[in-house]
Design an enzyme around this catalytic site. Structure first.
Site, PDB file in Angstrom:
ATOM      1  N   CYS A 217       0.836  -1.193   0.000  1.00 23.31           N
ATOM      2  CA  CYS A 217       0.000   0.000   0.000  1.00 23.31           C
ATOM      3  C   CYS A 217       0.876   1.251   0.000  1.00 23.31           C
ATOM      4  O   CYS A 217       1.459   1.600   1.037  1.00 23.31           O
ATOM      5  CB  CYS A 217      -0.920  -0.016   1.220  1.00 23.31           C
ATOM      6  SG  CYS A 217      -1.906   1.476   1.380  1.00 23.31           S
TER       7      CYS A 217
ATOM      8  N   CYS B 167      -0.365   4.058   2.288  1.00 21.86           N
ATOM      9  CA  CYS B 167      -0.120   3.831   3.723  1.00 21.86           C
ATOM     10  C   CYS B 167       1.352   4.031   4.072  1.00 21.86           C
ATOM     11  O   CYS B 167       1.674   4.614   5.093  1.00 21.86           O
ATOM     12  CB  CYS B 167      -0.503   2.402   4.122  1.00 21.86           C
ATOM     13  SG  CYS B 167      -2.002   1.794   3.383  1.00 21.86           S
ATOM     14  N   ASP B 168       2.252   3.512   3.232  1.00 22.60           N
ATOM     15  CA  ASP B 168       3.659   3.405   3.639  1.00 22.60           C
ATOM     16  C   ASP B 168       4.625   4.269   2.831  1.00 22.60           C
ATOM     17  O   ASP B 168       5.796   4.376   3.192  1.00 22.60           O
ATOM     18  CB  ASP B 168       4.124   1.941   3.517  1.00 22.60           C
ATOM     19  CG  ASP B 168       3.291   1.019   4.386  1.00 22.60           C
ATOM     20  OD1 ASP B 168       2.819   1.483   5.442  1.00 22.60           O
ATOM     21  OD2 ASP B 168       3.098  -0.155   4.016  1.00 22.60           O
TER      22      ASP B 168
END
Ligand code: NAP
Length: 304
Positions: A131, A134-135
């Site tokens: 992701c 997200c990261d």
């Protein structure tokens, strides 16, 4: 007893909830994670109509959720472990409760497919990610690789290019699967480079992922690519582990439905990414969620 229980609060499940509750049905949505599904972790959605400048996935999904709740949908955060779907009363079994409904809509979506190479599991969350939204920020001004050649891989590579120093896309063929508009944008992006005809054989590192062992599938030559992180986007697997054998699926595990989104079991419907379909998008998930109301109403009326 609920009129309908919807399993999953992604765009398909939330839309089904909006339509069912608005039609006056007592509706429960069960969600194991947070509402929004995969769309909720998408940085920008550009092709959902109504947002000419694009819209953040999480923002859009919060609105879907609020709309469902405003119409009276009950949402519970529970992991569904199994379903009993054969009888007139459907049972939805969570880790600590059994819910009953007249009808069930399966909207459990899909999850990222793993690459299945040594080091992938060991470095998950330590340089291996599925992701970018997200990261990605953890790799600000660093070098990352993206594995895959589909729409997701290319979109996420472009997102990462905004944050990272260099993005190397590793694809197993010499041509991308992604749509042309995305390809053109990626080819123009100076921060994105491509390694063609290559697969990742192993992810190496000490505490974190540091190197990828790549193999050219034509020459069989191996080479090492130094990275700070690797993002894997090689497709999806439907979330169907909790579904009974009696519910028909295709060979990849996607739930089979007819045009009315009915499964082979009476009173059981499937919508969104979990079902076998040509195009998996927020717009098509919404289409499923809206369309299911007609066969659902018919079933509930006939059932009595
Ligand atoms: P996908 O279209 O199935 O593409 C998966 C990619 O991973 C392919 O390029 C495939 O290579 C590669 N791959 C699969 N297994 C691999 C392995 N073991 N090792 C190396 N590479 C592997 O999946 P997706 O890109 O996640 O897209 C899923 C669906 O969502 C598609 O329908 C897509 O159109 C849609 N989507 C649309 C948008 C958009 O419209 N903006 C954005 C995201 C996703 P091959 O090409 O050689 O098969």
């Amino acid at each position: 007893m609920f009129d309908v229980i919807i399993v999953g609060a992604g765009p398909a499940g939330l839309t089904s909830g909006i339509y069912a509750a608005r039609a006056g049905y007592k509706t429960l949505i069960l969600e194991a994670g947070v509402p929004g599904g995969q769309a909720g972790t998408t940085e920008t959605i550009e092709n959902y109509p109504g947002f000419p400048q694009g819209v953040s996935g999480s923002e859009l999904m919060i609105k879907f959720y609020e709309q469902a709740v405003n119409f009276g949908v009950q949402v519970e955060y529970k992991h569904v472990s199994s379903l009993e779907l054969e009888g007139k009363v459907k049972k939805v079994i969570t880790d600590d409760e059994v819910y009953e409904a007249k009808a069930v809509i399966i909207a459990s979506g899909a999850r990222p497919r793993l690459l299945g190479v040594p080091g992938e599991d060991k470095f998950r969350g330590k340089g291996v990610s599925y992701c970018a939204t997200c990261d990605g920020f953890f790799f600000k001004d660093q070098d990352v690789a993206v594995v895959g050649g589909g729409d997701t891989a290319i979109e996420e590579a472009m997102y990462l290019a905004k944050i990272c120093r260099q993005v190397t896309v590793i694809h197993r063929r010499d041509r991308l699967r992604a749509t042309r508009i995305l390809q053109e944008r990626a080819f123009k992006n100076e921060k994105i480079q491509f390694v063609w005809d290559s697969v990742v054989e192993e992810i190496l590192g000490k505490e974190k992922a540091e190197e990828l062992v790549l193999r050219n599938v034509i020459t069989q030559e191996q080479k090492i690519l130094k990275v700070n992180g690797v993002f894997i986007f090689v497709g999806y697997i439907p979330n169907t582990d909790f579904l009974p054998e009696s519910l028909q699926k295709d060979e990849q595990g996607y739930v089979l439905t007819d045009e009315e989104l009915k499964t082979n079991l009476p009173g059981v419907f499937a919508v969104g990414d979990v079902r076998q379909k040509r195009l998996r998008q927020v717009a098509t998930a919404v289409g499923d969620g809206a369309s299911v109301i007609v066969p659902l109403e018919k079933y509930l009326e006939d059932r009595g």
